[in-house]
Each structure stands twice: as C-alpha cells, then as structure tokens.
Design an enzyme around this catalytic site. Structure first.
Site, PDB file in Angstrom:
ATOM      1  N   HIS A  15       7.712 -59.126   5.628  1.00  0.00           N
ATOM      2  CA  HIS A  15       7.068 -57.842   5.897  1.00  0.00           C
ATOM      3  C   HIS A  15       6.742 -57.065   4.629  1.00  0.00           C
ATOM      4  O   HIS A  15       5.948 -56.127   4.670  1.00  0.00           O
ATOM      5  CB  HIS A  15       7.985 -56.997   6.800  1.00  0.00           C
ATOM      6  CG  HIS A  15       7.352 -55.739   7.306  1.00  0.00           C
ATOM      7  ND1 HIS A  15       6.176 -55.735   8.029  1.00  0.00           N
ATOM      8  CD2 HIS A  15       7.730 -54.431   7.187  1.00  0.00           C
ATOM      9  CE1 HIS A  15       5.857 -54.481   8.345  1.00  0.00           C
ATOM     10  NE2 HIS A  15       6.782 -53.684   7.842  1.00  0.00           N
ATOM     11  N   ASP A  65       6.039 -62.539   8.470  1.00  0.00           N
ATOM     12  CA  ASP A  65       6.365 -61.164   8.857  1.00  0.00           C
ATOM     13  C   ASP A  65       6.925 -61.156  10.278  1.00  0.00           C
ATOM     14  O   ASP A  65       6.234 -61.544  11.221  1.00  0.00           O
ATOM     15  CB  ASP A  65       5.107 -60.289   8.778  1.00  0.00           C
ATOM     16  CG  ASP A  65       5.410 -58.800   8.897  1.00  0.00           C
ATOM     17  OD1 ASP A  65       6.461 -58.441   9.447  1.00  0.00           O
ATOM     18  OD2 ASP A  65       4.567 -58.008   8.440  1.00  0.00           O
ATOM     19  N   SER A  86       2.732 -50.963   6.253  1.00  0.00           N
ATOM     20  CA  SER A  86       3.345 -50.772   7.561  1.00  0.00           C
ATOM     21  C   SER A  86       2.866 -49.458   8.173  1.00  0.00           C
ATOM     22  O   SER A  86       1.677 -49.277   8.397  1.00  0.00           O
ATOM     23  CB  SER A  86       4.872 -50.849   7.420  1.00  0.00           C
ATOM     24  OG  SER A  86       5.491 -51.070   8.665  1.00  0.00           O
TER      25      SER A  86
END
Length: 290
Positions: free
Chosen positions: A262, A234, A98
C-alpha cells in the site's frame, strides 16, 4: 520523531504543521489515513533536491491539531488550499496517497485553478473495495476496540511473537508497507487521533466499502495530466482500481509496482522517485523551438 523541521500555520485557531523543504517548482504531498509527512519516507529529501516540497500533517494527523469537527474530503481539500494560500503558492502539482488521493481529486473539483497535475498513489475514491480493517472501523463499537489493538501490551506481545518467529528462521520479515501500517495503527492509542481517524474514515467508508466515488468528476480530469502509482500487492485498496481511471481518462498514465504494497513510495523508493520525477518534469520543461 520526525527527521524534518516542521513549520506552523494557524487556520481557524487550529495549528497545522507542515514540511517546507527545498527550492524550485513547488509540489504538494498529501498523506493518507493515520499518516503524516513521515508517510512519504525518503521521497521528501529526494524531491527537495529539485523541487520545493510541501508536505502537511493534515488536521487530525501527525503533529497538527486534532479539533473536533469536519473531516470530510472537502474540509481536508480546503485545508490544503489554505496552506497554499499561506505559502503564496498559486498552483502546483499535487501528489496524494490513499485518502490523500481522494483529497487532491476533490481539490481538482473544487479548486481546479490550484491543480497543475495529479499523481494518485494507492488512491481512495476509485472503487468500492477496501480492506476489512477500514470497513470494521465504521462499525458501532470500533472506538472501544481500537485502543485495545493499539495498546502497548498488545503491540509488545505481537512484536515479541514476530521476533520469536524470526529467530526460527521463518520468512517473517515485514515489508516497509507493513511496518508503516503497524506504526500508524499505534497512533490511535491517543484519543484525539482516534476520534479524528474514525471521523475521517467514516466520511468515505461504510460497512460495505468505500462510499465516496470520484467517478462523476472524471470528465473534469480529461485535460489534467494525471498519473496513478500502485503496489501490486496492496491489501488495503486493490490495484485494479487504477483501471477505473484508465477507462474514463484514457490519457492517464498508470504505473503498477508488482512487489509493492500500500506504500509503494516506501517499498520501492528509488523507482517511485524516478517515475514521479519524470511525471513532474513533464510539467516544467521548456518547449523545444526545434
């Protein structure tokens, strides 16, 4: 509570906590927003069977200090570089999840000699689309809304409702990605963590989506071994962002786990480890004389 013993390093009078586990070639794991070394779940222990695993809690996150100041990608990248200096690691493969993906791409831009290969996991910085939750965090007044959402009362009542639904037989079993997202949201009840989160997210996201793009740096990655791992489900950052890299860097390897969210490293831990281990070993195997 972490299951790993944390080491400490002091940079500019602030204490950074990190995991340093295992022996062998080093690999550095960089977590995302509101995360910590715990965001890697079982990956730390599995990787430590073969590698020296370095997994920091970035400043503003986890057990590390949460100073007021710069939470830009460049600042986080400099922290990772400083930690590598502290541990006398001249270069290593970097794995970023991320926000951590954006950080390690910034490292490849600022400190290319420190980066042997890149693994981007559900990475930021590859397209504008991002969840409404992150966009909302950039709006005025979000600093007052977040502590309410993270309050014990809201969390207890939400969990109670989910528990009641579960007893009715409805399929409400949350994924590991959902569990980790819910856990991390609770950390913003702490004001210092909340301030650091807002500073970090506002450095890369605006009301219309991600404001920082790594695209202009893609040509620098053409000779750098790169792999992207994404969850097909995600909802934070869409998996099609991986194709933005494939278009610019055709040699990059892309792995999409269709049923993961995610946090593919949590949703499908064994598959994630196998894919990552294969990618890392490709950088350490001795060339054949045949």
């Amino acid at each position: 509570m972490s299951q790993h013993e944390l080491e400490s390093a002091v940079f500019h009078q602030d204490v950074l906590k990190y995991v340093d586990l295992g022996e062998g070639p080093p690999v550095v794991l960089v977590h995302g927003l509101l995360g910590s070394h715990e965001s890697w779940g079982p990956q730390i222990d599995m990787l430590a069977e073969k590698y020296r695993v370095i997994a920091p809690d970035l400043f503003g996150h986890g057990e590390s200090d949460k100073p007021r100041g710069d939470y830009s990608l460049s600042s986080h990248a400099a922290t990772v570089r400083d930690l590598m200096d502290h541990l006398e690691i001249s270069s290593a493969p970097l794995v970023g999840h991320s926000l951590g993906g954006g950080i390690i791409m910034q490292m490849a831009y600022l400190f290319p000699e420190r980066v042997e290969r890149l693994c981007l996991v559900s990475s930021g910085g590859l397209g504008p689309e991002v969840s409404s939750y992150l966009k909302a965090a950039t709006l005025p007044g979000s600093e007052f809304v977040l502590p309410v959402l993270a309050s014990g009362w809201v969390r207890r009542n939400t969990e109670a409702v989910l528990g009641l639904l579960g007893r009715t037989g409805l399929p409400v079993q949350p994924s590991r990605s959902a569990v980790e997202t819910w856990r991390s949201l609770g950390t913003v009840a702490d004001r210092a963590t909340r301030d650091a989160f807002l500073a970090s997210v506002r450095a890369v996201v605006g009301p219309r989506g991600q404001t920082v793009s790594a695209k202009q740096h893609f040509p620098r990655f053409e000779t750098l071994p790169a792999m992207l791992i994404w969850g097909g489900k995600d909802t934070m950052i869409p998996a099609h962002h991986a194709e933005n890299v494939r278009e610019e860097v055709p040699r990059s390897q892309i792995e999409v786990f269709p049923d993961a969210g995610h946090f593919p490293q949590l949703d499908e831990p064994y598959r994630f480890f196998r894919v990552l281990d294969t990618f890392l070993r490709a950088g350490t195997e001795e060339p054949s004389n045949g």
